[in-house]
Scaffold this motif. Structure first.
Motif, PDB file in Angstrom:
ATOM      1  N   GLU A 253     -27.272  39.891 -11.916  1.00 54.68           N
ATOM      2  CA  GLU A 253     -27.044  38.688 -12.724  1.00 54.68           C
ATOM      3  C   GLU A 253     -28.254  38.404 -13.609  1.00 54.68           C
ATOM      4  N   ALA A 254     -29.449  38.531 -13.045  1.00 56.55           N
ATOM      5  CA  ALA A 254     -30.661  38.298 -13.826  1.00 56.55           C
ATOM      6  C   ALA A 254     -30.824  39.334 -14.927  1.00 56.55           C
ATOM      7  N   ARG A 255     -30.649  40.594 -14.597  1.00 62.76           N
ATOM      8  CA  ARG A 255     -30.857  41.646 -15.583  1.00 62.76           C
ATOM      9  C   ARG A 255     -29.806  41.589 -16.693  1.00 62.76           C
ATOM     10  N   ALA A 256     -28.597  41.145 -16.360  1.00 60.81           N
ATOM     11  CA  ALA A 256     -27.548  41.027 -17.382  1.00 60.81           C
ATOM     12  C   ALA A 256     -27.939  40.021 -18.454  1.00 60.81           C
ATOM     13  N   PHE A 257     -28.794  39.067 -18.106  1.00 57.82           N
ATOM     14  CA  PHE A 257     -29.262  38.071 -19.069  1.00 57.82           C
ATOM     15  C   PHE A 257     -30.641  38.414 -19.625  1.00 57.82           C
ATOM     16  N   GLY A 258     -31.090  39.635 -19.387  1.00 56.91           N
ATOM     17  CA  GLY A 258     -32.383  40.067 -19.904  1.00 56.91           C
ATOM     18  C   GLY A 258     -33.567  39.460 -19.190  1.00 56.91           C
ATOM     19  N   GLU A 259     -33.340  38.929 -17.994  1.00 54.41           N
ATOM     20  CA  GLU A 259     -34.422  38.310 -17.230  1.00 54.41           C
ATOM     21  C   GLU A 259     -35.107  39.337 -16.339  1.00 54.41           C
ATOM     22  N   HIS A 260     -36.375  39.087 -16.055  1.00 50.14           N
ATOM     23  CA  HIS A 260     -37.107  40.005 -15.194  1.00 50.14           C
ATOM     24  C   HIS A 260     -36.757  39.770 -13.730  1.00 50.14           C
ATOM     25  N   VAL A 261     -36.696  40.867 -12.998  1.00 44.75           N
ATOM     26  CA  VAL A 261     -36.533  40.836 -11.545  1.00 44.75           C
ATOM     27  C   VAL A 261     -37.806  41.431 -10.945  1.00 44.75           C
ATOM     28  N   ILE A 262     -38.454  40.652 -10.092  1.00 47.51           N
ATOM     29  CA  ILE A 262     -39.742  41.017  -9.518  1.00 47.51           C
ATOM     30  C   ILE A 262     -39.546  41.384  -8.050  1.00 47.51           C
ATOM     31  N   ALA A 280     -36.531  48.529  -3.132  1.00 44.34           N
ATOM     32  CA  ALA A 280     -37.055  48.427  -4.490  1.00 44.34           C
ATOM     33  C   ALA A 280     -36.895  49.726  -5.266  1.00 44.34           C
ATOM     34  N   THR A 281     -37.028  50.864  -4.602  1.00 41.52           N
ATOM     35  CA  THR A 281     -36.877  52.142  -5.304  1.00 41.52           C
ATOM     36  C   THR A 281     -35.480  52.274  -5.880  1.00 41.52           C
ATOM     37  N   THR A 282     -34.482  51.944  -5.088  1.00 40.91           N
ATOM     38  CA  THR A 282     -33.104  51.986  -5.570  1.00 40.91           C
ATOM     39  C   THR A 282     -32.899  51.005  -6.718  1.00 40.91           C
ATOM     40  N   ALA A 283     -33.470  49.794  -6.575  1.00 41.41           N
ATOM     41  CA  ALA A 283     -33.318  48.784  -7.616  1.00 41.41           C
ATOM     42  C   ALA A 283     -33.940  49.236  -8.930  1.00 41.41           C
ATOM     43  N   VAL A 284     -35.099  49.876  -8.857  1.00 45.43           N
ATOM     44  CA  VAL A 284     -35.733  50.390 -10.077  1.00 45.43           C
ATOM     45  C   VAL A 284     -34.857  51.455 -10.719  1.00 45.43           C
ATOM     46  N   ARG A 285     -34.387  52.401  -9.931  1.00 46.52           N
ATOM     47  CA  ARG A 285     -33.583  53.497 -10.460  1.00 46.52           C
ATOM     48  C   ARG A 285     -32.270  52.988 -11.061  1.00 46.52           C
ATOM     49  N   ASP A 286     -31.736  51.884 -10.524  1.00 46.78           N
ATOM     50  CA  ASP A 286     -30.482  51.331 -11.034  1.00 46.78           C
ATOM     51  C   ASP A 286     -30.695  50.305 -12.141  1.00 46.78           C
ATOM     52  N   GLY A 287     -31.934  50.149 -12.577  1.00 49.73           N
ATOM     53  CA  GLY A 287     -32.225  49.195 -13.640  1.00 49.73           C
ATOM     54  C   GLY A 287     -32.186  47.744 -13.204  1.00 49.73           C
ATOM     55  N   LEU A 288     -32.292  47.483 -11.894  1.00 47.04           N
ATOM     56  CA  LEU A 288     -32.189  46.124 -11.375  1.00 47.04           C
ATOM     57  C   LEU A 288     -33.530  45.528 -10.977  1.00 47.04           C
ATOM     58  N   CYS A 289     -34.597  46.245 -11.218  1.00 49.84           N
ATOM     59  CA  CYS A 289     -35.949  45.739 -10.988  1.00 49.84           C
ATOM     60  C   CYS A 289     -36.789  46.093 -12.200  1.00 49.84           C
ATOM     61  N   SER A 290     -37.456  45.105 -12.788  1.00 46.79           N
ATOM     62  CA  SER A 290     -38.255  45.352 -13.992  1.00 46.79           C
ATOM     63  C   SER A 290     -39.741  45.115 -13.783  1.00 46.79           C
ATOM     64  N   VAL A 291     -40.126  44.544 -12.642  1.00 49.75           N
ATOM     65  CA  VAL A 291     -41.534  44.264 -12.357  1.00 49.75           C
ATOM     66  C   VAL A 291     -41.804  44.566 -10.886  1.00 49.75           C
ATOM     67  N   ASN A 326     -44.299  44.865 -18.552  1.00 50.43           N
ATOM     68  CA  ASN A 326     -43.229  43.975 -18.079  1.00 50.43           C
ATOM     69  C   ASN A 326     -43.793  42.826 -17.251  1.00 50.43           C
ATOM     70  N   ALA A 327     -44.774  43.147 -16.415  1.00 55.30           N
ATOM     71  CA  ALA A 327     -45.389  42.105 -15.596  1.00 55.30           C
ATOM     72  C   ALA A 327     -46.101  41.082 -16.477  1.00 55.30           C
ATOM     73  N   ALA A 328     -46.786  41.556 -17.520  1.00 56.69           N
ATOM     74  CA  ALA A 328     -47.447  40.638 -18.447  1.00 56.69           C
ATOM     75  C   ALA A 328     -46.425  39.738 -19.127  1.00 56.69           C
ATOM     76  N   ALA A 329     -45.308  40.328 -19.569  1.00 57.68           N
ATOM     77  CA  ALA A 329     -44.273  39.541 -20.234  1.00 57.68           C
ATOM     78  C   ALA A 329     -43.689  38.498 -19.291  1.00 57.68           C
ATOM     79  N   ALA A 330     -43.447  38.882 -18.039  1.00 56.10           N
ATOM     80  CA  ALA A 330     -42.893  37.939 -17.065  1.00 56.10           C
ATOM     81  C   ALA A 330     -43.837  36.773 -16.821  1.00 56.10           C
TER      82      ALA A 330
END
Length: 388
Positions: A253-262, A280-291, A326-330
């Motif tokens: 839900e967060a990533r669909a709105f362009g929001e960072h997931v930490i 977290a590894t799975t989330a990164v690979r699936d594009g669901l973790c950005s930080v 990404n962390a800086a942007a968040a």
């Protein structure tokens, strides 16, 4: 002092390229105008790590239950750990809870006072991440006052109380939480009952803090969101990123709105969460973790990035953004996280020949050499003095 870093593999948007990098007046420059030289042959030249969420400093304050040390000493010890692990900007996650002890309002106040005094003398750009426990109603006024500190703290909405009462994930930590607070388990449970009895006042307090953060321009985060509905609720309050969401659906839900997931970098390094949370590894690979953040272990952001991608991989630049740009942007910081001309010169040199154990060889913060491994500076005592 200006610097010329020669012969390193410099990370740009498209990956690593052999190049020289120039540091002038605290910024990355497109050309040299004199300066001390460092030969970075066989090293990677990377943007410094931005750690938006870390509470590892608590172990320097209380290394054993009930054993406390001076906060100023703890901050300086933590500072050395940060820069040695390539972290050039750190947000110390100070929990403001209804608990007595380490996470009490008094302890938070002591920490804020100590950080304000120490900050000019620290090597890492060290800032506040105020983690307000939403049931800490009596602390609300003080937290709102702290929003006006300079630099502006990040503030996160935390609710570990509901999980404790309803026997969720947090309930398994009751013994640890009681020990941290200095109470017996029975006394802790009695206090928890008193706090829970005020739950009808929590929603209004959350709205009040969220409004204050919006009006003051603080970055607002929401922690441990349990569902997409919760993400939508906190989004409406102004929470721009999701910290440690509890489900993949919430992260999506967060990533669909362009929001960072930490999420936590230790989760990647250890091969999974220590408490059964999202992988977290799975989330990164699936594009669901950005930080990725240090959470409770400062070496982990560096090591997590190299676990997820080798320097030769096509996606290494994107992976490194999890701990830098990404962390800086968040965190609302627009001047760091990349090595482009004019960017703040937060730079680390890394020996990654042993990919399982990458080693930070030098760390620059705002153009100043604040850490250097001995074998990098032995040849030139002038560099050694600059690093001191």
């Amino acid at each position: 002092m200006n610097w010329i870093i020669r012969n390193g593999a410099v990370l740009g948007a498209e990956g690593l390229n052999r190049a020289d990098i120039f540091i002038q007046e605290g910024k990355v420059s497109g050309q040299a105008s004199g300066g001390r030289e460092i030969d970075a042959r066989d090293l990677l030249v990377l943007p410094g790590i931005v750690d938006i969420h870390g509470d590892g400093f608590e172990r320097q304050i209380m290394p054993r239950p009930g054993v406390r040390f001076d906060v100023g000493l703890a901050l300086r010890d933590t500072d050395r750990q940060l820069v040695a692990n390539g972290i050039t900007t750190a947000f110390h996650g100070v929990t403001v809870s209804w608990e007595p002890g380490l996470r009490s309002l008094k302890a938070a106040g002591d920490f804020v006072t100590a950080l304000l005094a120490a900050r000019p003398h620290l090597s890492c750009d060290t800032r506040l991440h105020l983690r307000w426990e939403t049931f800490a109603l009596d602390a609300l006024g003080q937290v709102i006052e702290w929003l006006a500190l300079d630099p502006k703290p990040v503030v996160a909405l935390n609710d570990h109380t509901t999980g404790s009462v309803l026997k969720g994930t947090i309930a398994r930590k009751i013994g640890q939480m009681a020990e941290r607070s200095g109470l017996s388990r029975d006394d802790y449970m009695g206090l928890l009952d008193q706090v829970w009895a005020r739950r009808k006042d929590v929603a209004g307090a959350v709205e009040k803090l969220a409004l204050a953060a919006r009006e003051n321009g603080n970055v607002l985060l929401a922690h441990d969101e349990a569902s997409p509905d919760e993400r939508r609720h906190f989004r409406a309050l102004g929470a721009v990123s999701s910290e440690f969401p509890l489900t993949l659906e919430t992260a999506a839900e967060a990533r669909a709105f362009g929001e960072h997931v930490i999420l936590g970098a230790p989760n990647v390094v250890r091969g999974g969460s220590h408490n059964g949370a999202l992988d977290a590894t799975t989330a990164v690979r699936d594009g669901l973790c950005s930080v990725l953040a240090s959470d409770y272990h400062y070496p982990s952001p560096l090591h997590a990035a190299f676990r997820l991608a080798s320097p030769g991989d096509a996606n290494f630049a994107k992976i490194w953004e999890l701990v830098s740009a990404n962390a800086a942007a968040a965190a609302g910081l627009v001047d760091r996280g990349r090595l482009g001309e004019g960017e703040r010169a937060d730079v680390i040199l890394v020996d990654a020949k042993d990919i399982r154990h990458p080693r930070v060889m030098a760390t620059f913060v705002n153009g100043r050499l604040v850490y250097s491994a001995q074998n990098l500076i032995e040849a030139d005592p002038m560099i050694a003095s600059a690093a001191a």
